[in-house]
Design an enzyme around this catalytic site. Structure first.
Site, PDB file in Angstrom:
ATOM      1  N   GLU A 113      -5.308   9.564  -4.121  1.00 54.10           N
ATOM      2  CA  GLU A 113      -4.367  10.521  -3.543  1.00 54.10           C
ATOM      3  C   GLU A 113      -2.941  10.237  -4.000  1.00 54.10           C
ATOM      4  O   GLU A 113      -2.569   9.090  -4.247  1.00 54.10           O
ATOM      5  CB  GLU A 113      -4.442  10.450  -2.019  1.00 54.10           C
ATOM      6  N   CYS A 126       4.734   9.848  -4.354  1.00 54.54           N
ATOM      7  CA  CYS A 126       4.119   8.563  -4.038  1.00 54.54           C
ATOM      8  C   CYS A 126       2.764   8.519  -4.740  1.00 54.54           C
ATOM      9  O   CYS A 126       1.922   9.399  -4.517  1.00 54.54           O
ATOM     10  CB  CYS A 126       3.966   8.473  -2.512  1.00 54.54           C
ATOM     11  N   CYS A 133      -8.206  -0.351  -1.654  1.00 58.24           N
ATOM     12  CA  CYS A 133      -7.328  -1.520  -1.651  1.00 58.24           C
ATOM     13  C   CYS A 133      -8.036  -2.688  -0.964  1.00 58.24           C
ATOM     14  O   CYS A 133      -8.746  -2.494   0.021  1.00 58.24           O
ATOM     15  CB  CYS A 133      -6.027  -1.206  -0.914  1.00 58.24           C
ATOM     16  N   CYS A 137      -4.526  -4.367   5.213  1.00 57.21           N
ATOM     17  CA  CYS A 137      -3.464  -4.331   6.234  1.00 57.21           C
ATOM     18  C   CYS A 137      -3.985  -3.537   7.439  1.00 57.21           C
ATOM     19  O   CYS A 137      -4.570  -2.462   7.267  1.00 57.21           O
ATOM     20  CB  CYS A 137      -2.195  -3.692   5.669  1.00 57.21           C
ATOM     21  N   CYS A 140      -3.327   0.319   8.043  1.00 58.55           N
ATOM     22  CA  CYS A 140      -3.452   1.200   6.878  1.00 58.55           C
ATOM     23  C   CYS A 140      -4.879   1.714   6.713  1.00 58.55           C
ATOM     24  O   CYS A 140      -5.834   0.923   6.661  1.00 58.55           O
ATOM     25  CB  CYS A 140      -3.023   0.422   5.637  1.00 58.55           C
ATOM     26  N   GLY A 181      -3.590   1.244  -2.835  1.00 61.90           N
ATOM     27  CA  GLY A 181      -3.672   0.052  -3.676  1.00 61.90           C
ATOM     28  C   GLY A 181      -2.447  -0.836  -3.637  1.00 61.90           C
ATOM     29  O   GLY A 181      -1.379  -0.444  -3.175  1.00 61.90           O
ATOM     30  N   SER A 211       6.088  -0.970  -4.738  1.00 64.12           N
ATOM     31  CA  SER A 211       6.020  -1.556  -3.395  1.00 64.12           C
ATOM     32  C   SER A 211       4.867  -2.548  -3.315  1.00 64.12           C
ATOM     33  O   SER A 211       3.752  -2.245  -3.714  1.00 64.12           O
ATOM     34  CB  SER A 211       5.818  -0.438  -2.375  1.00 64.12           C
ATOM     35  N   SER A 234       6.708  -4.667   1.712  1.00 60.63           N
ATOM     36  CA  SER A 234       6.232  -4.194   3.006  1.00 60.63           C
ATOM     37  C   SER A 234       6.173  -5.409   3.932  1.00 60.63           C
ATOM     38  O   SER A 234       5.278  -6.234   3.824  1.00 60.63           O
ATOM     39  CB  SER A 234       4.846  -3.579   2.770  1.00 60.63           C
ATOM     40  N   LEU A 235       7.155  -5.534   4.806  1.00 62.90           N
ATOM     41  CA  LEU A 235       7.336  -6.770   5.583  1.00 62.90           C
ATOM     42  C   LEU A 235       6.584  -6.713   6.926  1.00 62.90           C
ATOM     43  O   LEU A 235       5.709  -7.517   7.185  1.00 62.90           O
ATOM     44  CB  LEU A 235       8.835  -6.992   5.812  1.00 62.90           C
ATOM     45  N   ASN A 236       6.977  -5.791   7.755  1.00 63.82           N
ATOM     46  CA  ASN A 236       6.220  -5.420   8.956  1.00 63.82           C
ATOM     47  C   ASN A 236       6.052  -6.479  10.051  1.00 63.82           C
ATOM     48  O   ASN A 236       5.309  -6.251  11.003  1.00 63.82           O
ATOM     49  CB  ASN A 236       4.819  -4.898   8.575  1.00 63.82           C
ATOM     50  N   ASN A 310       2.343   5.710  12.040  1.00 69.51           N
ATOM     51  CA  ASN A 310       1.600   6.974  12.171  1.00 69.51           C
ATOM     52  C   ASN A 310       0.199   6.663  12.675  1.00 69.51           C
ATOM     53  O   ASN A 310      -0.579   6.047  11.957  1.00 69.51           O
ATOM     54  CB  ASN A 310       1.474   7.657  10.814  1.00 69.51           C
ATOM     55  N   CYS A 353       2.723   7.471   5.474  1.00 65.70           N
ATOM     56  CA  CYS A 353       2.546   6.073   5.086  1.00 65.70           C
ATOM     57  C   CYS A 353       1.327   5.472   5.769  1.00 65.70           C
ATOM     58  O   CYS A 353       1.178   5.573   6.976  1.00 65.70           O
ATOM     59  CB  CYS A 353       3.761   5.256   5.509  1.00 65.70           C
TER      60      CYS A 353
END
Ligand code: SF4
Length: 366
Positions: A113, A126, A133, A137, A140, A181, A211, A234-236, A310, A353
């Site tokens: 996608e 994007c 992947c 995470c 995700c 990915g 990223s 991507s820290l989060n 989301n 995202c």
């Protein structure tokens, strides 16, 4: 990216496992060097390689017959030996906010996608770097399905060509490798794709961002093969305890190691690393988190994108309230840290995202 960097990282198509049809060669799969070799094998002058690449990447030719800079007899004889692959648009969804999600089918039947996100002045695409992947995470949807395979450079760059065709007459202004990915786990093909995107499709490298979820050792390889592009991390989370839980990559590269790699990252003048921070309700959105994030941001020239999570079906995490997001942002801003709230677009078509999955099921509800 300079030629030297590129030549030192890109191996010939056959070595990179690019399938060259027993009867026909896929011209899009060839790097610049491969193309030069190919036209020479056909007894054509070297400048034909440049012409063919220009027509494929700059003009988006999807058929040899469209390369009108070549004579008709030459096109006909080339078409007997070669072809130009194209991503098939298996589905295209547009959300009310203008976000467009493409489902592209690859030659082997796998799907990836790409998402086109309009903003005030920008049109950001994007794109994906892998089918699925492996990084798992927790927030995700892509990570839930595991990794199927790496994308080839031409499959990554082709998402840009295909979206440009679909987006006409708009011009894509920014590219982010933030789709399906982990780009750094497919660095050789990603580096070649970045070269094609910037040098052949001619997207300015400063407008391209890679990223990573935090593959610290490979982060420092990126500027060697793609020195002009931007880096987002991507820290989060602000503690290892939470990050271990939300992002399994942290068990291999804990925050200390990741931040050391960020500090050592050779940034170009006036550039900053972007820390992406997906905000998860009651997980990483406390005032203490915001204060720790200030300390992290002060260690590295950086800016922070706050992305309220989301929600999707089956996920344990929830989106924080708007009030909480604003409070969190205020702590950062009061400390002089650049922090923008990035509301993900296209959530009703699962284009936001962390919502990409390339599963047929993802399309059945909208
Ligand atoms: S957030 Fe990125 S790295 Fe993590 S599982 Fe999803 S696609 Fe992979």
């Amino acid at each position: 990216m300079d030629d030297h960097a590129r030549q030192s990282t890109v191996r010939p198509a056959r070595q990179r496992g690019i399938i060259i049809d027993m009867e026909k060669t896929n011209l899009k799969a060839l790097s610049e060097e491969d193309m030069r070799e190919y036209v020479s094998e056909l007894g054509l002058p070297g400048y034909r390689a440049k012409q063919i690449l220009k027509w494929i990447y700059e003009k988006g030719a999807s058929n040899i017959s469209e390369i009108t800079e070549l004579s008709k007899p030459l096109r006909e004889s080339l078409a007997e030996k070669a072809y130009i692959s194209s991503l098939k648009v298996a589905d295209r969804r547009q959300s009310a906010d203008g976000t467009v999600k493409f489902l592209f089918e690859l030659e082997d039947g796998n799907c990836v996608e790409s998402v086109l996100i309009p903003d005030e002045k920008r049109l950001t695409l994007c794109i994906s770097s892998q089918v699925g992947c492996a990084m798992a995470c927790g927030f995700c949807l892509t990570g839930k399905g595991g990794l199927k395979r790496n994308l080839k450079a031409y499959e990554i760059a082709d998402q840009v060509i295909a979206a440009m065709r679909g987006a006409a007459p708009d011009r894509i202004t920014n590219i982010v490798l933030m789709g399906m990915g982990e780009p750094l786990n497919n660095l050789e093909e990603v580096a070649e794709a970045l070269w094609r995107i910037t040098r052949l499709i001619k997207v300015t490298a400063r407008r391209v961002t890679v990223s990573t979820c935090g593959v610290a050792d490979k982060m420092l390889e990126l500027p060697k093969v793609a020195p002009q592009v931007n880096l987002a991390v991507s820290l989060n989370a602000t503690t290892d305890e939470v990050r271990d839980r939300v992002m399994p990559v942290n068990r291999k590269y804990p925050l200390k190691v990741l931040l050391e790699a960020c500090r050592n990252y050779p940034l170009q003048k006036r550039r900053r690393i972007t820390f992406e921070y997906v905000m998860l309700d009651h997980v990483n959105d406390t005032t203490e988190d915001a204060q720790r994030l200030v300390k992290i941001a002060r260690q590295v020239p950086s800016k922070i994108n706050l992305i309220p999570f989301n929600e999707f079906e089956g996920c344990e995490y929830k989106s924080p309230s708007e009030e909480r997001v604003l409070e969190f942002q205020a702590v950062l801003q009061d400390a002089g840290v650049t922090a923008l709230i990035r509301k993900s677009k296209g959530s009703e078509i699962l284009a936001a995202c962390g919502q990409l999955s390339a599963r047929a099921g993802a399309y059945s509800s909208s």
